[in-house]
Motif scaffolding. Sequence first.
Motif: not given
Length: 224
Positions: A12-16, A50-59, A61-67
């Motif tokens: 997860v950390d690597q993907v983030i 794993t991707v989902r968890e990384a995207v959730r972390a970046l979301t 953190a405010g870098l991503l927004e899931c619509r």
Amino acid sequence: MSLRTAQRASLVDQVIDQLKEQITSGTWPMNGKIPTETVLAEQLGVGRNTVREAVRALTHAGLLECRQGDGTYVRATSELSGAMLRRLRQAEQLEIFEVRRALEVESARLAATRRTDEDIQHIEAALAERDRAWELDDPDHFVEADLAFHMAVAHATHNLVLIDLYEDFSAALRASITAAGTSLNKSYIPHDAIARAIAAGDASAAERAGHACMEHILIALTES
């Protein structure tokens, strides 16, 4: 896209880290949609969870927004920018303006003492584009052109912290400029004096011109 197959440890950390690299490098542009979860999982060689968890972390953190039903979009280019966006959503327009005034007046003053010939060219080009957008009566174009002018001034300070802060603040500035433009009711605020003072290397004049510009906007905001 140049994503690398992730190793099995700390997936997860690597993907983030790799997703964040795509964002900070500009490979995934601001307000652009990132690849789907399935595509990312295939490119990285990891599971969709794993991707989902990384995207959730970046979301978070405010870098991503899931619509929902649309996809995931880039909302900020750094954790600072993401945190600032979250904070500014709760701020009053006048509060945002006061921070903007502090940044832009100081940027004008520093730019006058540090600008290069190339900086002057960028500022003058941005000023011309701003004037052109106004003449075309294109509000969206004008907001972007106005922001580009002030960004060119910020870059002319050659203060990397100030530049990063201004770039992170840009989303809020777009809202501030838009609000000011609406309440000004077609009253044009020229920026020529700022550009002239910076080109002349006159820090005091640049500071005065920047302050005068901001005061015009403040009057419009308080009277609206």
